[in-house]
Design a protein around this motif. Structure first.
Motif, PDB file in Angstrom:
ATOM      1  N   PHE A  72       2.570  -7.155  11.573  1.00  0.00           N
ATOM      2  CA  PHE A  72       2.673  -5.736  11.855  1.00  0.00           C
ATOM      3  C   PHE A  72       1.302  -5.170  12.189  1.00  0.00           C
ATOM      4  O   PHE A  72       0.282  -5.696  11.760  1.00  0.00           O
ATOM      5  CB  PHE A  72       3.232  -4.988  10.643  1.00  0.00           C
ATOM      6  N   GLU A  73       1.297  -4.083  12.920  1.00  0.00           N
ATOM      7  CA  GLU A  73       0.046  -3.381  13.183  1.00  0.00           C
ATOM      8  C   GLU A  73      -0.312  -2.579  11.933  1.00  0.00           C
ATOM      9  O   GLU A  73       0.486  -1.796  11.435  1.00  0.00           O
ATOM     10  CB  GLU A  73       0.228  -2.449  14.376  1.00  0.00           C
ATOM     11  N   THR A  74      -1.488  -2.786  11.412  1.00  0.00           N
ATOM     12  CA  THR A  74      -1.892  -2.128  10.176  1.00  0.00           C
ATOM     13  C   THR A  74      -3.125  -1.261  10.409  1.00  0.00           C
ATOM     14  O   THR A  74      -3.902  -1.507  11.324  1.00  0.00           O
ATOM     15  CB  THR A  74      -2.208  -3.153   9.075  1.00  0.00           C
ATOM     16  N   PRO A  75      -3.324  -0.253   9.561  1.00  0.00           N
ATOM     17  CA  PRO A  75      -4.463   0.655   9.737  1.00  0.00           C
ATOM     18  C   PRO A  75      -5.768   0.145   9.123  1.00  0.00           C
ATOM     19  O   PRO A  75      -6.688   0.913   8.924  1.00  0.00           O
ATOM     20  CB  PRO A  75      -3.996   1.926   9.016  1.00  0.00           C
ATOM     21  N   ASP A  76      -5.876  -1.149   8.848  1.00  0.00           N
ATOM     22  CA  ASP A  76      -7.054  -1.670   8.153  1.00  0.00           C
ATOM     23  C   ASP A  76      -8.153  -2.146   9.098  1.00  0.00           C
ATOM     24  O   ASP A  76      -9.070  -2.838   8.677  1.00  0.00           O
ATOM     25  CB  ASP A  76      -6.651  -2.780   7.194  1.00  0.00           C
ATOM     26  N   GLN A  77      -8.069  -1.816  10.363  1.00  0.00           N
ATOM     27  CA  GLN A  77      -9.074  -2.164  11.367  1.00  0.00           C
ATOM     28  C   GLN A  77      -9.259  -3.673  11.517  1.00  0.00           C
ATOM     29  O   GLN A  77     -10.355  -4.149  11.762  1.00  0.00           O
ATOM     30  CB  GLN A  77     -10.420  -1.505  11.021  1.00  0.00           C
ATOM     31  N   GLY A  78      -8.207  -4.453  11.316  1.00  0.00           N
ATOM     32  CA  GLY A  78      -8.248  -5.882  11.552  1.00  0.00           C
ATOM     33  C   GLY A  78      -8.719  -6.732  10.387  1.00  0.00           C
ATOM     34  O   GLY A  78      -8.935  -7.922  10.549  1.00  0.00           O
ATOM     35  N   ARG A  79      -8.907  -6.155   9.210  1.00  0.00           N
ATOM     36  CA  ARG A  79      -9.353  -6.956   8.067  1.00  0.00           C
ATOM     37  C   ARG A  79      -8.282  -7.955   7.626  1.00  0.00           C
ATOM     38  O   ARG A  79      -8.610  -9.025   7.136  1.00  0.00           O
ATOM     39  CB  ARG A  79      -9.729  -6.042   6.898  1.00  0.00           C
ATOM     40  N   ALA A  80      -7.008  -7.624   7.795  1.00  0.00           N
ATOM     41  CA  ALA A  80      -5.921  -8.498   7.344  1.00  0.00           C
ATOM     42  C   ALA A  80      -5.757  -9.733   8.223  1.00  0.00           C
ATOM     43  O   ALA A  80      -5.153 -10.702   7.805  1.00  0.00           O
ATOM     44  CB  ALA A  80      -4.607  -7.733   7.295  1.00  0.00           C
ATOM     45  N   ARG A  81      -6.326  -9.726   9.415  1.00  0.00           N
ATOM     46  CA  ARG A  81      -6.137 -10.875  10.308  1.00  0.00           C
ATOM     47  C   ARG A  81      -6.864 -12.117   9.822  1.00  0.00           C
ATOM     48  O   ARG A  81      -6.566 -13.220  10.242  1.00  0.00           O
ATOM     49  CB  ARG A  81      -6.551 -10.532  11.721  1.00  0.00           C
ATOM     50  N   LEU A  82      -7.809 -11.954   8.912  1.00  0.00           N
ATOM     51  CA  LEU A  82      -8.553 -13.092   8.381  1.00  0.00           C
ATOM     52  C   LEU A  82      -8.022 -13.577   7.041  1.00  0.00           C
ATOM     53  O   LEU A  82      -8.520 -14.559   6.501  1.00  0.00           O
ATOM     54  CB  LEU A  82     -10.028 -12.721   8.227  1.00  0.00           C
ATOM     55  N   LEU A  83      -7.021 -12.898   6.482  1.00  0.00           N
ATOM     56  CA  LEU A  83      -6.499 -13.213   5.155  1.00  0.00           C
ATOM     57  C   LEU A  83      -5.114 -13.845   5.247  1.00  0.00           C
ATOM     58  O   LEU A  83      -4.311 -13.481   6.096  1.00  0.00           O
ATOM     59  CB  LEU A  83      -6.416 -11.947   4.305  1.00  0.00           C
ATOM     60  N   THR A  84      -4.829 -14.756   4.323  1.00  0.00           N
ATOM     61  CA  THR A  84      -3.490 -15.314   4.230  1.00  0.00           C
ATOM     62  C   THR A  84      -2.587 -14.323   3.504  1.00  0.00           C
ATOM     63  O   THR A  84      -3.059 -13.328   2.941  1.00  0.00           O
ATOM     64  CB  THR A  84      -3.506 -16.650   3.463  1.00  0.00           C
ATOM     65  N   HIS A  85      -1.290 -14.613   3.489  1.00  0.00           N
ATOM     66  CA  HIS A  85      -0.358 -13.717   2.810  1.00  0.00           C
ATOM     67  C   HIS A  85      -0.649 -13.663   1.313  1.00  0.00           C
ATOM     68  O   HIS A  85      -0.543 -12.607   0.694  1.00  0.00           O
ATOM     69  CB  HIS A  85       1.082 -14.174   3.053  1.00  0.00           C
ATOM     70  N   TRP A  86      -1.032 -14.787   0.727  1.00  0.00           N
ATOM     71  CA  TRP A  86      -1.348 -14.824  -0.704  1.00  0.00           C
ATOM     72  C   TRP A  86      -2.551 -13.934  -1.009  1.00  0.00           C
ATOM     73  O   TRP A  86      -2.597 -13.250  -2.026  1.00  0.00           O
ATOM     74  CB  TRP A  86      -1.622 -16.270  -1.130  1.00  0.00           C
ATOM     75  N   GLU A  87      -3.538 -13.923  -0.132  1.00  0.00           N
ATOM     76  CA  GLU A  87      -4.727 -13.088  -0.333  1.00  0.00           C
ATOM     77  C   GLU A  87      -4.417 -11.609  -0.124  1.00  0.00           C
ATOM     78  O   GLU A  87      -5.040 -10.754  -0.748  1.00  0.00           O
ATOM     79  CB  GLU A  87      -5.839 -13.531   0.606  1.00  0.00           C
ATOM     80  N   GLN A  88      -3.457 -11.298   0.742  1.00  0.00           N
ATOM     81  CA  GLN A  88      -3.092  -9.907   1.001  1.00  0.00           C
ATOM     82  C   GLN A  88      -2.163  -9.336  -0.065  1.00  0.00           C
ATOM     83  O   GLN A  88      -2.127  -8.130  -0.271  1.00  0.00           O
ATOM     84  CB  GLN A  88      -2.386  -9.794   2.351  1.00  0.00           C
ATOM     85  N   MET A  89      -1.429 -10.211  -0.749  1.00  0.00           N
ATOM     86  CA  MET A  89      -0.414  -9.771  -1.692  1.00  0.00           C
ATOM     87  C   MET A  89      -1.027  -8.973  -2.838  1.00  0.00           C
ATOM     88  O   MET A  89      -2.043  -9.371  -3.409  1.00  0.00           O
ATOM     89  CB  MET A  89       0.328 -10.995  -2.245  1.00  0.00           C
ATOM     90  N   ASP A  90      -0.419  -7.853  -3.175  1.00  0.00           N
ATOM     91  CA  ASP A  90      -0.850  -6.963  -4.252  1.00  0.00           C
ATOM     92  C   ASP A  90      -2.298  -6.533  -4.096  1.00  0.00           C
ATOM     93  O   ASP A  90      -3.026  -6.378  -5.079  1.00  0.00           O
ATOM     94  CB  ASP A  90      -0.624  -7.611  -5.629  1.00  0.00           C
ATOM     95  N   HIS A  91      -2.745  -6.362  -2.857  1.00  0.00           N
ATOM     96  CA  HIS A  91      -4.100  -5.900  -2.531  1.00  0.00           C
ATOM     97  C   HIS A  91      -5.163  -6.800  -3.138  1.00  0.00           C
ATOM     98  O   HIS A  91      -6.243  -6.337  -3.520  1.00  0.00           O
ATOM     99  CB  HIS A  91      -4.304  -4.456  -2.977  1.00  0.00           C
ATOM    100  N   GLY A  92      -4.876  -8.093  -3.303  1.00  0.00           N
ATOM    101  CA  GLY A  92      -5.840  -9.045  -3.825  1.00  0.00           C
ATOM    102  C   GLY A  92      -5.954  -9.093  -5.337  1.00  0.00           C
ATOM    103  O   GLY A  92      -6.759  -9.844  -5.872  1.00  0.00           O
ATOM    104  N   ALA A  93      -5.162  -8.305  -6.047  1.00  0.00           N
ATOM    105  CA  ALA A  93      -5.221  -8.301  -7.515  1.00  0.00           C
ATOM    106  C   ALA A  93      -4.627  -9.597  -8.062  1.00  0.00           C
ATOM    107  O   ALA A  93      -3.613 -10.086  -7.582  1.00  0.00           O
ATOM    108  CB  ALA A  93      -4.453  -7.110  -8.068  1.00  0.00           C
ATOM    109  N   GLN A  94      -5.286 -10.157  -9.068  1.00  0.00           N
ATOM    110  CA  GLN A  94      -4.825 -11.390  -9.688  1.00  0.00           C
ATOM    111  C   GLN A  94      -3.878 -11.082 -10.845  1.00  0.00           C
ATOM    112  O   GLN A  94      -3.888  -9.981 -11.387  1.00  0.00           O
ATOM    113  CB  GLN A  94      -6.017 -12.193 -10.207  1.00  0.00           C
ATOM    114  N   CYS A  95      -3.090 -12.060 -11.234  1.00  0.00           N
ATOM    115  CA  CYS A  95      -2.196 -11.995 -12.400  1.00  0.00           C
ATOM    116  C   CYS A  95      -1.201 -10.838 -12.338  1.00  0.00           C
ATOM    117  O   CYS A  95      -0.905 -10.209 -13.353  1.00  0.00           O
ATOM    118  CB  CYS A  95      -2.999 -11.944 -13.698  1.00  0.00           C
ATOM    119  N   THR A  96      -0.670 -10.550 -11.162  1.00  0.00           N
ATOM    120  CA  THR A  96       0.386  -9.555 -11.048  1.00  0.00           C
ATOM    121  C   THR A  96       1.728 -10.249 -11.262  1.00  0.00           C
ATOM    122  O   THR A  96       1.812 -11.476 -11.265  1.00  0.00           O
ATOM    123  CB  THR A  96       0.357  -8.883  -9.665  1.00  0.00           C
TER     124      THR A  96
END
Length: 108
Positions: A72-96
């Protein structure tokens, strides 16, 4: 309507695993895969369990760790294109709860 403006305020990848009904659909899809493999007559039950586990792990690896970016097109200025889905999930918070569920479900 503004042209070139993202459709949502946040990245949809960050909230999809925590949304309502996704865990149930995940469990049902693994069960359906297992039943389909059980319907093949020359596979024994231990082989079916092994195939279910291997297929599940390969698909989850591809979806969570190999594919980068967002569909999807996101408003993050392309930062998400370098991250995997696991890294993007829950805004990067661990132990969710979503990360714990996805980590424990293959073991169970």
């Amino acid at each position: 309507m503004n042209v070139g403006v993202a459709h949502s305020k946040v990245n949809p990848n960050t909230r999809v695993v925590s949304s309502r009904g996704v865990w149930l659909a995940y469990g049902i899809s693994v069960a359906v895969l297992h039943i389909i493999l059980l319907s093949i007559p020359f596979f024994s039950i231990p082989v079916v369990w092994t195939l279910t586990n291997v297929i599940h792990n390969l698909v989850m690896f591809a979806l969570l760790h190999a594919v980068k970016g967002t569909p999807f097109e996101t408003p993050d200025q392309g930062r998400a294109r370098l991250l995997t889905h696991w890294e993007q999930m829950d805004h990067g918070a661990q132990c969710t709860s979503a990360r714990k569920f996805l980590s424990i479900s293959p073991v169970v």
